[in-house]
Design an enzyme around this catalytic site. Structure first.
Site, mmCIF file in Angstrom:
data_model
loop_
_atom_site.group_PDB
_atom_site.id
_atom_site.type_symbol
_atom_site.label_atom_id
_atom_site.label_comp_id
_atom_site.label_asym_id
_atom_site.label_seq_id
_atom_site.Cartn_x
_atom_site.Cartn_y
_atom_site.Cartn_z
ATOM 1 C CG ASP A 99 -35.922 95.811 -19.170
ATOM 2 O OD1 ASP A 99 -35.414 96.823 -18.667
ATOM 3 O OD2 ASP A 99 -37.154 95.642 -19.302
ATOM 4 C CG ASP A 201 -35.870 99.650 -14.933
ATOM 5 O OD1 ASP A 201 -37.023 99.414 -15.317
ATOM 6 O OD2 ASP A 201 -35.556 99.736 -13.719
ATOM 7 C CD GLU A 268 -39.539 102.719 -16.797
ATOM 8 O OE1 GLU A 268 -40.651 102.406 -16.365
ATOM 9 O OE2 GLU A 268 -38.499 102.624 -16.122
ATOM 10 C CG HIS A 333 -43.682 95.563 -17.280
ATOM 11 N ND1 HIS A 333 -43.161 96.461 -18.193
ATOM 12 C CD2 HIS A 333 -42.844 95.592 -16.220
ATOM 13 C CE1 HIS A 333 -42.055 96.986 -17.693
ATOM 14 N NE2 HIS A 333 -41.840 96.481 -16.493
ATOM 15 C CG ASP A 334 -44.047 99.056 -14.854
ATOM 16 O OD1 ASP A 334 -43.953 97.997 -14.205
ATOM 17 O OD2 ASP A 334 -43.067 99.627 -15.373
HETATM 18 C C1 NOJ Z 1 -39.537 100.182 -14.034
HETATM 19 C C2 NOJ Z 1 -39.982 98.820 -14.432
HETATM 20 O O1 NOJ Z 1 -40.731 98.898 -15.615
HETATM 21 C C3 NOJ Z 1 -40.753 98.267 -13.266
HETATM 22 O O2 NOJ Z 1 -41.450 97.092 -13.591
HETATM 23 C C4 NOJ Z 1 -39.792 98.046 -12.133
HETATM 24 O O3 NOJ Z 1 -40.491 97.614 -11.000
HETATM 25 C C5 NOJ Z 1 -39.041 99.342 -11.806
HETATM 26 N N1 NOJ Z 1 -38.593 100.045 -12.958
HETATM 27 C C6 NOJ Z 1 -37.835 99.052 -10.953
HETATM 28 O O4 NOJ Z 1 -36.845 98.445 -11.740
#
Ligand code: NOJ
Ligand code: CA
Length: 547
Positions: A99, A201, A268, A333-334
């Site tokens: 990442d 990210d 992302e 994971h979000d």
């Molecule tokens: C996206 C990530 O997937 C998430 O988990 C994170 O909290 C935010 N970006 C900030 O880095």
């Protein structure tokens, strides 16, 4: 598969390191734990593993707040342990993707410690500092993704700094060439250690409006909705200036690519389709110079109906620039897990959809055994997103619970106390139990992945939309002289399949229904929630694919 295109035709598996496998009993997953579980990924049949951040971090956002981009947090292991992981993954034929978090650092990163120390500091401009508004408040109306203003006031120098996420995550200033150069060196540091690419990210947010203008009101905002939606993000997301930076990042990974090992960038990007596909970076010469895989999250928020998914697949196919590699994601994971979003039966259909669409699939750890979101009592909440805005259902702990490996204590995840509670069904829903059960979700995933690997039509073939009526999504995958038909019944009623869609001498190559196999005799009627992949008798892919 040729070495240079593994990311086009392979399968990516996301590991959330805190929750995959603990090796030392502290209740937190780690690199040695991941290394010990690589055989699970091999037997599943995936090609690459992406691990969420493992760098030194105060863990305000569980590793997405990084205080040193070029080391490993002691909770996760050591650099030597990381090298061992890369080596062992490669020895087992797996790629390793890290990442990369370019938008922000931790407030404890030495760069920020310097930057905040004085207006005259050499690193001052590495972050985004502004004077207060005339009333002393924040410089403009930008909001943090995690709630509240995207600005915090710093007493030391009397200015505000920008943070798109927590105040502990100050945003870097990507307009500064020194920042760019330093971050590209970070990429090279890991590329030299052998990583096969990066998931980047919040890529779209890395550049902000040079004039810091207020964001305009969102005309679709309805009073009572999450206040974060009150303004559009016109001036702090997806600015044209992001694109040349993406091209620079691509050139950095390309320095390390050759015919034997191509390195990949995965972005992302939560953006509408036309803006998403811009990140392939089609230039005037027709060359794609952006990220190879801008994450396609459309299935994550999709209405679970055949007509809706049919439309979004067609629109996506139509929007792709020439030569662009498509990709699909069901969870991460979000976001809430797929098995919780659509239910356990439909989660089997979702697995077949993900693994038969045209494009690189990304699997989220645990989805292969049908893990569900775990309700976390208020006093056990870990995620700062939930803590900042309690009760809104924004917390991400439910989809980050420990991997369920076996019926041993704590599902085999740890010998200590897990950092986050386990799902209550771990004694029965785990890798070991499902490995013994040919009807399990895991067995289905293994069969579908093996079929995808064995059939060029599935891993590199073209896509043709078909019409099946009812609530059935239908498409063909065509490649190397073979044509497979995929039929997915999203409905709650049995659905007869029009005979004209079926090939001559149709044969079921895979079904979500364990009872269905072999030649199709007469009419094909799908049960509610059933999906099938149909080939025809006598074709090569009918041989048992290698597992
Ligand atoms: C996206 C990530 O997937 C998430 O988990 C994170 O909290 C935010 N970006 C900030 O880095
Ligand atoms: Ca540990």
């Amino acid at each position: 598969m040729s070495a240079d295109d593994w990311w086009k035709h392979g399968i990516v598996y996301q590991v959330y390191p805190r929750s995959f496998q603990d090796s030392n009993g502290d209740g937190i997953g780690d690199l040695d734990g991941i290394r010990a579980r690589l055989n699970h990924l091999v037997s599943l049949g995936v090609d690459a593993v992406w691990i969420s951040p493992v760098y030194p971090s105060p863990m305000a956002d569980f590793g997405y707040d990084i205080s040193d981009f070029c080391d490993i947090d002691p909770r996760f292991g050591t650099l030597e342990g990381f090298d061992a992981l890369v080596q062992e993954a490669h020895a087992k034929g797996l790629k390793l993707i890290l990442d990369f978090v370019p938008n922000h650092t931790s407030e404890r990163h030495p760069w920020f410690v310097h930057s905040r120390s004085a207006r005259s500091d050499a690193k001052r401009d590495w972050y985004i500092w502004r004077d207060p508004a005339p009333d002393g408040g924040p410089p403009n109306n930008w909001l943090s993704n995690f709630g509240g203003p995207a600005w915090s006031f710093d007493e030391v120098t009397g200015q505000y700094y920008a943070h798109s996420f927590l105040k502990e995550q100050p945003d870097l200033n990507w307009r500064n060439p020194e920042v760019r150069a330093a971050m590209y060196e970070v990429m090279r540091f890991w590329l030299r250690r052998g990583v096969d690419g990066f998931r980047i990210d919040v890529l779209s947010q890395i550049v902000k409006d040079a004039q810091f203008r207020d964001n305009p009101l969102n005309p679709d905002y309805v009073e009572g909705q999450d206040t974060f939606l009150r303004w559009t993000m016109l001036h702090n997301t997806d600015l044209p200036e992001v694109q040349p930076i993406v091209a620079e990042m691509r050139r950095v990974v390309d320095e390390f690519s050759d015919a034997h090992s191509s390195r990949v960038l995965i972005g992302e990007l939560y953006l509408p389709l036309p803006r998403l596909v811009a990140y392939y970076g089609l230039n005037a010469q027709g060359v794609l110079e952006g990220v190879q895989l801008p994450f396609n999250f459309q299935l994550i928020g999709a209405d679970w109906q055949a007509a809706h998914i049919d439309r979004l697949v067609r629109d996506y196919e139509a929007a792709l620039p020439a030569g662009a590699a498509p990709n699909w994601v069901l969870g991460n994971h979000d976001r809430a897990r797929i098995a919780s979003r659509v239910g356990p039966r439909m989660a089997r259909l979702a697995a077949m959809l993900l693994l038969t669409l045209r494009g690189t699939p990304t699997l989220y750890y645990g989805d292969e055994i049908g893990m569900t979101d775990v309700p976390i009592p208020a006093d056990e909440v870990q995620d700062p997103f939930e803590k900042n805005r309690p009760g809104m259902g924004l917390g991400r702990d439910p989809e980050r619970t420990p991997m369920q490996w076996s019926a041993d204590a704590n599902a085999g995840f740890t010998t200590g106390r897990p950092w986050l509670r386990l799902a209550s069904d771990w004694r029965t829903c785990n890798v070991e139990a499902q490995s013994r059960d040919p009807d399990s979700m895991l067995a289905l995933y293994r069969r579908l992945i093996a079929l995808r690997r064995a059939c060029p039509a599935l891993h590199r073939g073209s896509y043709e939309a078909l019409e099946a009526g009812n609530d059935v999504l239908a498409y063909a995958r065509i490649g190397e002289g073979r044509r497979l038909v995929v039929l997915l019944n999203f409905g709650a009623a049995a659905a007869p399949v029009p005979q004209a869609l079926l090939p001559r001498r149709p044969l079921v190559l895979a079904s979500t229904d364990p009872a269905r196999a072999g030649p199709v005799d007469g009419a094909l009627v799908l049960s509610p929630g059933e999906g099938v992949v149909i080939g025809n008798e006598g074709a090569e892919e009918n041989q048992d694919p290698p597992v």
